[in-house]
Scaffold this motif. Sequence first.
Motif: not given
Length: 244
Positions: A208-234
Amino acid sequence: MIEVQQLRKQFGQLVALDGLTFNAPEGQITGLLGPNGAGKTTCLRTIYGLLKADSGKALIDGFDASEQPLEARRHIGIFPDKFGLYERLTAREQIAYFANLHGLTGAQGDQAVSTALARLDMLAIADRRARGFSQGQRMKVALAQSIVHSPKHLILDEPSRGLDVMSTRILRDLLRELRSQGTSILFSSHVMQEVAALCDQVVVIAAGKVAAQGTTEELCALTGETALEEAFVKIIGTDEGIAA
């Protein structure tokens, strides 16, 4: 702009929304991602007035969806997760019904319906009854219903679920066209490729809360991943999110 401000919604002991806050700007496509039970559908239903939040606000161009529901709904189109149609009505009649609900009658209503039919290349099925329509044809009718009044904002709940490849392409092309015309588009999806391909920004919701927000590239950079799915899981911290 669609603004979600500190939305809270509880069903018994279940907290569905817990201070959810984000914006969906005009001329952008905003995607909601989250595991099952994260609050995505509750959020969308609160924005278009089907549910009333316990606290907080959902604003559409400054109109409170709870306090000024009619004004708010005039500015949005709703594309549902299930395409419930009246089997005995034609595609044209179904779309005209929604045009009338938005105050478009007479010649103005006829023109709005004709424009929606042409825009979605539906003239061949316009005067056929909905009984026997394919899933793609049902999708087109539902989409035409949602845009017949030329809304500034479009809300979609898992729009490509159950659609074949060609129907999905039609839907994506139309969303891009609407975005180019300044429409604010907000949708939830479980398809990572769809979100990555379409969205200007992604809002990841968990509990029920925002865990993260940004472009696909920003979310990948935030998590150190190259794919959105992996970034999402992390971001959500569990592999259960892949199927959500």
